[in-house]
Design an enzyme around this catalytic site. Structure first.
Site, PDB file in Angstrom:
ATOM      1  N   GLY A   1       0.767  -1.235   0.000  1.00  0.00           N
ATOM      2  CA  GLY A   1       0.000   0.000   0.000  1.00  0.00           C
ATOM      3  C   GLY A   1       0.795   1.280   0.000  1.00  0.00           C
TER       4      GLY A   1
ATOM      5  N   GLU B   1       3.742   4.257   5.955  1.00  0.00           N
ATOM      6  CA  GLU B   1       2.510   3.498   5.720  1.00  0.00           C
ATOM      7  C   GLU B   1       1.482   4.399   5.037  1.00  0.00           C
ATOM      8  OE1 GLU B   1       1.137   0.967   4.986  1.00  0.00           O
ATOM      9  OE2 GLU B   1       0.420  -0.160   6.721  1.00  0.00           O
ATOM     10  N   ASP B   2       0.630   3.781   4.225  1.00  0.00           N
ATOM     11  CA  ASP B   2      -0.384   4.565   3.525  1.00  0.00           C
ATOM     12  C   ASP B   2      -1.508   5.010   4.456  1.00  0.00           C
ATOM     13  OD1 ASP B   2      -1.182   1.958   3.874  1.00  0.00           O
ATOM     14  OD2 ASP B   2      -2.114   1.734   1.914  1.00  0.00           O
TER      15      ASP B   2
ATOM     16  N   ASP C   1      -5.332   2.198  10.572  1.00  0.00           N
ATOM     17  CA  ASP C   1      -6.701   1.952  11.017  1.00  0.00           C
ATOM     18  C   ASP C   1      -6.655   1.608  12.502  1.00  0.00           C
ATOM     19  OD1 ASP C   1      -9.356   1.379  11.276  1.00  0.00           O
ATOM     20  OD2 ASP C   1      -9.439  -0.118   9.699  1.00  0.00           O
TER      21      ASP C   1
ATOM     22  N   LYS D   1      -6.839   7.310   9.811  1.00  0.00           N
ATOM     23  CA  LYS D   1      -8.290   7.092   9.826  1.00  0.00           C
ATOM     24  C   LYS D   1      -8.842   7.333  11.224  1.00  0.00           C
ATOM     25  CE  LYS D   1     -10.336   3.894   7.331  1.00  0.00           C
ATOM     26  NZ  LYS D   1     -10.886   2.609   6.811  1.00  0.00           N
TER      27      LYS D   1
ATOM     28  N   ASP E   1      -5.916  -0.305  -2.178  1.00  0.00           N
ATOM     29  CA  ASP E   1      -6.622  -1.131  -3.148  1.00  0.00           C
ATOM     30  C   ASP E   1      -7.941  -1.679  -2.627  1.00  0.00           C
ATOM     31  OD1 ASP E   1      -6.094  -4.545  -2.711  1.00  0.00           O
ATOM     32  OD2 ASP E   1      -5.318  -3.069  -1.296  1.00  0.00           O
TER      33      ASP E   1
END
Length: 220
Positions: free
Chosen positions: A71, A124-125, A128, A156, A185
């Site tokens: 990611g 990191e993208d 969560d 997030k 994705d």
């Protein structure tokens, strides 16, 4: 809806010398987004800001920038272009699964560079729950690295976050949507979008329905 796909992707503000006038071809993936949260211009502005801050913080330090595959590949690529201090680049790929009482992580692709006595920046993208990143941070600390910091594009906003995770560099605080693009994705698609958008629920709801409608295999 009357705007072209490229205009939606870029959503470029007034031109400036620091923002390249880059255009992208129309993508069929755009039709499966309900909205674009962060345009390509938004993202590049945030990446430049992060790169500047990282460069200031790591001046004179032995730095390894570690991207988490798959990611973070686009984010890491753009980010290191804005890091002006000397640094090495490496990658890791992790898998995770939750047991009855713990969060288990498997390293499927490890770093090639020895982190001993070096400063590690994990890229990191999206974060969560943060459980995997919390595990990785502790794991790399056991390798006697001098420091392990976290840089994510999207933080997030969720109540599922681990309490022991600290984010050192953040691009955006992201609403709790199913998002794709810029490396992220759905079923290995949408990663190549230069923007970040909200995936139409019909896409993954239809996939779930198809899975439910598949006939059971004869095990005899």
């Amino acid at each position: 809806k009357n705007r072209t796909a490229n205009a939606l992707i870029m959503a470029a503000p007034a031109k400036s010398s620091s923002t390249p006038n880059t255009s992208y071809p129309d993508s069929e993936y755009l039709t499966n987004l309900t909205q674009i949260l962060y345009s390509a211009s938004d993202i590049q502005t945030a990446v430049a800001r992060l790169g500047k801050q990282i460069s200031q913080d790591y001046k004179g330090k032995d730095l390894i920038v570690v991207g988490l595959l798959r990611g973070a590949f686009m984010f890491q690529t753009d980010l290191v272009r804005h890091i002006t201090v000397p640094h090495e680049v490496d990658f890791m790929m992790l898998g995770s699964y939750s047991g009855t009482q713990s969060h288990n992580v498997k390293i499927s692709c490890d770093m090639r560079i020895d982190p001993y006595k070096k400063h590690i920046l994990i890229v990191e993208d999206l974060i969560d729950t943060g459980a995997t990143l919390a595990w990785l941070q502790k794991h790399l600390t056991t390798k006697q690295s001098l420091s392990v910091r976290l840089c994510c594009l999207l933080d997030k906003q969720t109540d599922k976050r681990c309490k022991d995770i600290k984010l050192d560099y953040v691009g955006f605080e992201c609403p709790d949507y199913w998002i794709v693009g810029y490396g992220m994705d759905y079923n290995q698609h949408y990663r190549s979008l230069p923007c970040v958008g909200v995936l139409d629920p019909k896409i993954y709801q239809n996939e779930t329905k198809k899975q439910d409608e598949k006939p059971e295999k004869d095990t005899q």
